[in-house]
Design an enzyme around this catalytic site. Structure first.
Site, mmCIF file in Angstrom:
data_model
loop_
_atom_site.group_PDB
_atom_site.id
_atom_site.type_symbol
_atom_site.label_atom_id
_atom_site.label_comp_id
_atom_site.label_asym_id
_atom_site.label_seq_id
_atom_site.Cartn_x
_atom_site.Cartn_y
_atom_site.Cartn_z
ATOM 1 N N GLY A 110 0.948 -1.228 -0.067
ATOM 2 C CA GLY A 110 -0.067 -0.094 -0.050
ATOM 3 C C GLY A 110 0.920 1.248 0.106
ATOM 4 C CB ALA A 111 0.556 4.331 2.034
ATOM 5 N N GLY A 133 4.660 1.395 -0.056
ATOM 6 C CA GLY A 133 5.334 0.602 -1.405
ATOM 7 C C GLY A 133 5.395 -0.843 -1.733
ATOM 8 N N GLY A 142 -3.103 -3.274 -6.849
ATOM 9 C CA GLY A 142 -2.321 -4.513 -6.886
ATOM 10 C C GLY A 142 -2.036 -5.145 -8.215
ATOM 11 C CG ASP A 143 -5.393 -6.433 -9.832
ATOM 12 O OD1 ASP A 143 -4.989 -7.348 -9.079
ATOM 13 O OD2 ASP A 143 -6.865 -6.133 -9.921
#
Length: 328
Positions: A230-231, A233, A259-260
């Site tokens: 996520g935030a 990295g 994520g894809d």
């Protein structure tokens, strides 16, 4: 060529709110959009938008208008002609980027359906560089279905088989790691911890804690792991080294499909022969771009953030480091 397979595709409906979701109340939406979705479809849409040669394989009822959505999105696809329309998933996103998802189960698949799908994926994989198996399994398919597909592809094509990336979760991911020996997996940190049955060490910085857990799988069971945070990295762990990348500042509008997009960005760099650090950087840029867009909009190269994406080694890489996979 990168082939994607989506076992349980979805029509993704996204509703945008100006305020946080208030359950049990009536709220007015800012707007809504529909996209062809499912993790493998999302990856293919990003690849196609970047000009990469890609083919999306999916079960598709000949009468389902979902195929037209794919065509309109510029995604080359092969629909395995099976009965049952694509499920519809609903995402509610507020102005702060907080998302609430309601995912329907999808059409129940039979053993005959599974056989037809597997045969189609095997044939589509001919000459491909990568095969991406992504998303949840449709009801009726066994937890080990992705393992069966991997074995069928490798049995048919041998040393000419594509490298295989898997992006799923729960029992399906556990089965792949136990018996499939994929070249790459793409869990998030929670999925990684669940996979190995051990919590991340909170006394360590998150990237180091992720590396410690990922090393229990790489390279003994999987070729590489791209772990999205996520935030924070992402962390890339290969047989030869490990790296952590930090995303640029991003105003998050929807995390659905980020994520894809990260996986697609990574693969775009991998097929271009870039270093693991640069492939990780590309994955983070694409994930950040997706998070800044509405719903499951596929980011294009023009959407990529221009800010710096620092990548630092967590281990000293060997000189033979690659971006995963067993193809040159």
């Amino acid at each position: 060529m990168i082939v994607t397979f989506t076992a349980n595709p979805s029509l993704d409906r996204t509703v945008s709110l100006a305020e946080p979701l208030r359950t049990g109340e009536v709220q007015h939406a800012l707007g809504a959009r529909e996209d062809a979705g499912g993790k493998g479809i999302n990856v293919a849409r990003v690849l196609a938008a970047a000009g990469a040669e890609t083919l999306a394989v999916l079960p598709l009822d000949p009468g389902d208008p979902f195929g037209a959505l794919l065509t309109n999105a510029g995604v080359a696809h092969h629909g395995v002609p099976l009965a049952g329309v694509v499920r519809a998933n609903l995402t509610i996103a507020d102005a702060d980027g907080v998302t609430t998802k309601l995912n329907l189960p999808g059409t129940v698949r039979t053993d005959a359906d599974a056989a037809a799908i597997t045969a189609a994926v095997v044939e589509a994989a001919a000459g491909a560089t990568w095969l991406v198996l992504a998303g949840s399994l449709a009801p009726g398919l066994p937890d080990g279905f992705y393992v069966e597909v991997i074995r069928a592809v490798r049995s048919r094509w041998g040393t000419a088989s594509p490298a295989i990336a898997v992006d799923t979760s729960g029992p399906a991911l556990a089965a792949v790691v136990a018996d499939g020996r994929p070249d790459l997996i793409k869990p998030n940190d929670d999925e990684l911890a669940s996979l190995v049955g051990a919590a991340l060490d909170t006394s360590l910085p998150l990237p180091e804690a992720v590396l410690a857990v990922a090393r229990r799988l790489v390279p003994t069971r999987v070729g590489a792991a791209l772990v999205t945070l996520g935030a924070d990295g992402a962390v890339l762990v290969t047989a030869d080294g490990a790296w952590h990348g930090t995303p640029p500042p991003t105003r998050v509008r929807s995390t659905v499909g980020a994520g894809d997009s990260s996986l697609a960005g990574y693969l775009l760099a991998a097929i271009a022969g870039e270093t693991p650090a640069d492939a990780l950087r590309s994955g983070i840029r694409y994930g950040s771009a997706a998070a800044a867009l509405d719903g499951t909009v596929a980011p294009t190269p023009e959407d990529l953030p221009t800010g710096d994406v620092p990548v630092v080694p967590l281990e000293t890489p060997n000189t033979t480091t690659t971006t995963g996979g067993h193809r040159d």
